[in-house]
Scaffold this motif. Structure first.
Motif, PDB file in Angstrom:
ATOM      1  N   SER A  15      -0.733   6.513  11.263  1.00 26.60           N
ATOM      2  CA  SER A  15      -2.381   7.418  11.189  1.00 26.60           C
ATOM      3  C   SER A  15      -3.034   7.082   9.694  1.00 26.60           C
ATOM      4  O   SER A  15      -4.240   7.275  10.288  1.00 26.60           O
ATOM      5  N   THR A  16      -2.467   7.032   8.387  1.00 27.64           N
ATOM      6  CA  THR A  16      -2.416   7.099   7.924  1.00 27.64           C
ATOM      7  C   THR A  16      -3.586   5.242   7.515  1.00 27.64           C
ATOM      8  O   THR A  16      -4.050   5.562   6.851  1.00 27.64           O
ATOM      9  N   LEU A  17      -2.416   4.928   7.834  1.00 28.91           N
ATOM     10  CA  LEU A  17      -2.750   3.064   8.101  1.00 28.91           C
ATOM     11  C   LEU A  17      -3.856   3.271   8.479  1.00 28.91           C
ATOM     12  O   LEU A  17      -5.277   2.464   7.292  1.00 28.91           O
ATOM     13  N   LEU A  18      -4.646   3.631   9.450  1.00 25.88           N
ATOM     14  CA  LEU A  18      -5.988   3.168   9.961  1.00 25.88           C
ATOM     15  C   LEU A  18      -6.838   4.217   9.291  1.00 25.88           C
ATOM     16  O   LEU A  18      -7.476   3.744   8.718  1.00 25.88           O
ATOM     17  N   VAL A  42       1.234  -1.242  -0.030  1.00 25.81           N
ATOM     18  CA  VAL A  42      -0.134  -0.265   0.173  1.00 25.81           C
ATOM     19  C   VAL A  42       0.885   1.248  -0.288  1.00 25.81           C
ATOM     20  O   VAL A  42       1.674   1.617   0.989  1.00 25.81           O
ATOM     21  N   VAL A  43       0.335   2.360  -1.008  1.00 24.77           N
ATOM     22  CA  VAL A  43       0.916   3.369  -0.915  1.00 24.77           C
ATOM     23  C   VAL A  43      -0.165   4.646  -1.343  1.00 24.77           C
ATOM     24  O   VAL A  43      -1.280   4.239  -1.389  1.00 24.77           O
ATOM     25  N   LEU A  45       2.600   6.123   3.472  1.00 24.11           N
ATOM     26  CA  LEU A  45       2.857   4.947   3.490  1.00 24.11           C
ATOM     27  C   LEU A  45       3.852   4.181   1.787  1.00 24.11           C
ATOM     28  O   LEU A  45       3.045   5.168   0.899  1.00 24.11           O
ATOM     29  N   ASP A  46       4.519   3.429   2.398  1.00 24.58           N
ATOM     30  CA  ASP A  46       5.703   3.306   1.309  1.00 24.58           C
ATOM     31  C   ASP A  46       5.560   1.823   0.719  1.00 24.58           C
ATOM     32  O   ASP A  46       6.472   1.458   0.693  1.00 24.58           O
ATOM     33  N   GLY A  47       4.300   1.938   0.331  1.00 27.11           N
ATOM     34  CA  GLY A  47       4.517  -0.428   0.186  1.00 27.11           C
ATOM     35  C   GLY A  47       4.774  -0.538   1.445  1.00 27.11           C
ATOM     36  O   GLY A  47       4.960  -1.795   1.874  1.00 27.11           O
ATOM     37  N   ALA A  48       3.806  -0.469   2.488  1.00 29.31           N
ATOM     38  CA  ALA A  48       3.355  -1.018   3.562  1.00 29.31           C
ATOM     39  C   ALA A  48       2.098  -2.549   3.300  1.00 29.31           C
ATOM     40  O   ALA A  48       1.557  -2.022   2.620  1.00 29.31           O
TER      41      ALA A  48
END
Length: 239
Positions: A49-52, A13-14, A25-28
């Motif tokens: 926080s972006t992940l959530l 995920v980017v 996010l850089d390839g999570a």
């Protein structure tokens, strides 16, 4: 984790901001199993926080795949339904509406699923009781303590019976005793309702209550502590 159903899968995920100059996010990559309590830790700006927000479909990724409860969010037509029913959100700021009572605040998400007024009131009363706020339904936020307001926010997050609770620094503005009560409540909900919890925190003591700790750096998952037996961390953390 393979023995349990996955409820969150993030692959490559980017997410970038400022015209692509900043990659939150850089390839999570992340997997979360049903009923798991995962703490996401890392320095400010690492993408927690972006992940959530992406799991909650508050934003869309620029690349990669996010699957929640078997549904690819890129193919999901009704993201409002996803936000209303699949996930509950609790933030560091309780974000309660100051002119509404505790009960009315808890009822706000229920309008998304069209519950009649009587059922909304009944459900709000039940949820406030669940978080230990019996008799506080008529109080407005200004009449509640910080810990009580956060518990109202927790009840609101559960209003539509989601299977996943996403918590972004839910104890960050609370004193230690109130923070412990919030974490105890999260564990109770996970145990009694099978709730899956993904929590972002800067506090090592808070993270230690989780089954698994995921560390982020520069938009990537860089380390995962081994899964612990459910409840083992919480027992160790209690005085």
């Amino acid at each position: 984790m393979s023995e349990r159903r996955l409820v969150v899968e993030m692959r490559g995920v980017v997410k970038a901001f400022e015209g692509g100059r900043v990659r939150a996010l850089d390839g999570a990559d992340l997997q979360v199993a049903a009923g798991e309590f995962v703490a996401v830790v890392g320095p400010s700006g690492c993408g927690k926080s972006t992940l959530l927000h992406l799991i909650a479909a508050l934003d869309r990724p620029d690349a990669g795949t996010i699957i929640v409860n078997g549904e690819d969010l890129a193919e999901e037509r009704d993201l409002c339904k996803h936000r209303a029913q699949e996930v509950g959100l609790v933030f560091q700021m309780d974000n309660l509406l100051p002119t509404l009572s505790a009960s009315e605040n808890v009822q706000v998400p229920m309008f998304e699923i069209g519950l009649p007024a009587r059922r909304r009131r009944q459900r709000a009363e039940t949820l406030l009781g669940l978080v230990g706020l019996e008799g506080k339904g008529h109080n407005r936020p200004a009449e509640l303590s910080g810990g009580e307001r956060q518990r109202v926010a927790m009840a609101r997050a559960l209003a539509n019976e989601p299977g996943i609770l996403l918590a972004d620094e839910p104890t960050g503005r609370l004193d230690s005793a109130s923070g412990r009560r919030i974490l105890d409540l999260l564990e109770q909900l996970r145990r009694e309702r099978g709730l899956t919890v993904v929590l972002v925190t800067h506090d090592p003591a808070v993270a230690d209550r989780a089954d698994r700790i995921v560390r982020m750096l520069d938009g990537r998952i860089v380390e995962e502590a081994g899964a612990r037996p459910a409840g083992a961390a919480s027992r160790a953390a209690r005085p």
